[in-house]
Design a protein around this motif. Structure first.
Motif, PDB file in Angstrom:
ATOM      1  N   VAL A 191      86.422   8.494 -27.075  1.00  0.00           N
ATOM      2  CA  VAL A 191      86.197   9.643 -27.967  1.00  0.00           C
ATOM      3  C   VAL A 191      87.003   9.615 -29.256  1.00  0.00           C
TER       4      VAL A 191
ATOM      5  N   MET B 186      85.664  10.767 -32.626  1.00  0.00           N
ATOM      6  CA  MET B 186      85.312  12.159 -32.866  1.00  0.00           C
ATOM      7  C   MET B 186      86.365  12.906 -33.686  1.00  0.00           C
TER       8      MET B 186
ATOM      9  N   GLU C 100      81.156  16.896 -35.211  1.00  0.00           N
ATOM     10  CA  GLU C 100      80.759  16.844 -33.805  1.00  0.00           C
ATOM     11  C   GLU C 100      81.799  17.533 -32.927  1.00  0.00           C
ATOM     12  N   LEU C 101      83.075  17.298 -33.229  1.00  0.00           N
ATOM     13  CA  LEU C 101      84.147  17.912 -32.447  1.00  0.00           C
ATOM     14  C   LEU C 101      84.219  19.411 -32.718  1.00  0.00           C
TER      15      LEU C 101
ATOM     16  N   MET D 231      81.272  21.243 -30.847  1.00  0.00           N
ATOM     17  CA  MET D 231      81.190  21.076 -29.394  1.00  0.00           C
ATOM     18  C   MET D 231      81.563  22.384 -28.694  1.00  0.00           C
TER      19      MET D 231
ATOM     20  N   LYS E 158      86.199  19.627 -23.589  1.00  0.00           N
ATOM     21  CA  LYS E 158      86.661  19.616 -24.970  1.00  0.00           C
ATOM     22  C   LYS E 158      88.183  19.664 -25.034  1.00  0.00           C
TER      23      LYS E 158
ATOM     24  N   ILE F 281      89.398  16.213 -24.488  1.00  0.00           N
ATOM     25  CA  ILE F 281      89.162  15.367 -25.671  1.00  0.00           C
ATOM     26  C   ILE F 281      90.212  15.652 -26.739  1.00  0.00           C
ATOM     27  N   LEU F 282      90.528  16.918 -26.967  1.00  0.00           N
ATOM     28  CA  LEU F 282      91.552  17.271 -27.950  1.00  0.00           C
ATOM     29  C   LEU F 282      92.903  16.671 -27.579  1.00  0.00           C
TER      30      LEU F 282
END
Length: 253
Positions: free
Chosen positions: A29, A32, A37-38, A41, A47, A50-51
């Motif tokens: 990821v 991103m 996109e991020l 989301m 999420k 991902i952060l």
């Protein structure tokens, strides 16, 4: 990006399993970062992960190359109004309380293979975080005196003091379990809830049926190593009630 070096950095600064999971996710990821996109989301647990993965990559690059990616990433998130933590539905806990009942969870636990039934029951009655439960389970003989498992571990904001050990579990725990295997065999689809929710059930049981202060102490929410001589005698007086409370669920494994 030297991904092998990044993995070594992660596992030297975090729990190795958590670090490896961040590494695997980060490789998927990282593109991103700083993208629409991020921003767009839906804010879910995915999420949040991902952060965290992108944030750790930025921090590593800052350390290695003397850059300011991490600071820029945080500023960018704030400017785009991307929140680190999702806003929870106020009715979510009520929905969880309706589905996450001790009888339903105990039934799912009993249907597991014996090794994982034993560990899941241990996690439920101890109320420990997953990582702590694995460690206490694997080092049971060294930590447990047959009644109380004394840990007094301090990991920054997370603490583990001491928890009771059920006599039936004490006699049965003689094997080791791996962190990775429990996430395969105790997945929420199998267990009926996330493994971390067992800790919530434990707190509710102990706080409502015995003593809220005892529940907070055993979950590391109050008390520390300097107060162990104050809390441990109080624990001894509550042990018989605690054993009787868990007997219906432990005796059937």
């Amino acid at each position: 990006m030297d991904w092998d070096e990044y993995l070594r950095w992660l596992t030297s600064t975090k729990h190795r399993h958590y670090g490896r999971n961040l590494w695997l996710l980060g490789k998927k990821v990282y593109r991103m970062a700083f993208t629409p996109e991020l921003i767009l989301m839906e804010h879910t647990r995915r999420k949040e992960d991902i952060l965290k993965a992108i944030s750790n990559i930025c921090r590593f690059l800052d350390i290695k190359h003397d850059t300011y990616f991490h600071e820029q990433f945080l500023v960018w998130l704030k400017r785009k109004e991307v929140k680190w933590k999702r806003v929870r539905d106020p009715y979510e806990n009520y929905a969880l309380a309706e589905t996450l009942t001790i009888s339903r969870v105990a039934k799912n636990i009993r249907a597991l293979p014996p090794k994982y039934t034993l560990f899941a029951t241990f996690a439920l009655v101890s109320g420990l975080r997953t990582e702590e439960a694995v460690r206490a389970f694997n080092d049971h003989l060294q930590l447990c005196n047959g009644r109380v498992i004394e840990m007094f571990w301090d990991r920054r904001t997370k603490k583990a003091n001491a928890v009771f050990c059920h006599p039936i579990l004490h006699k049965k725990i003689s094997m080791k379990i791996s962190y990775n295997s429990i996430h395969r065999h105790l997945h929420s689809r199998i267990l009926g809830c996330q493994l971390r929710h067992l800790r919530k059930l434990n707190y509710t049981m102990v706080a409502t049926r015995i003593d809220p202060l005892l529940a907070e102490f055993m979950q590391g929410r109050r008390g520390n190593i300097s107060q162990r001589h104050y809390y441990l005698p109080l624990m001894r007086s509550s042990y018989p009630r605690w054993v009787r409370m868990w007997d219906p669920y432990v005796s059937r494994i």
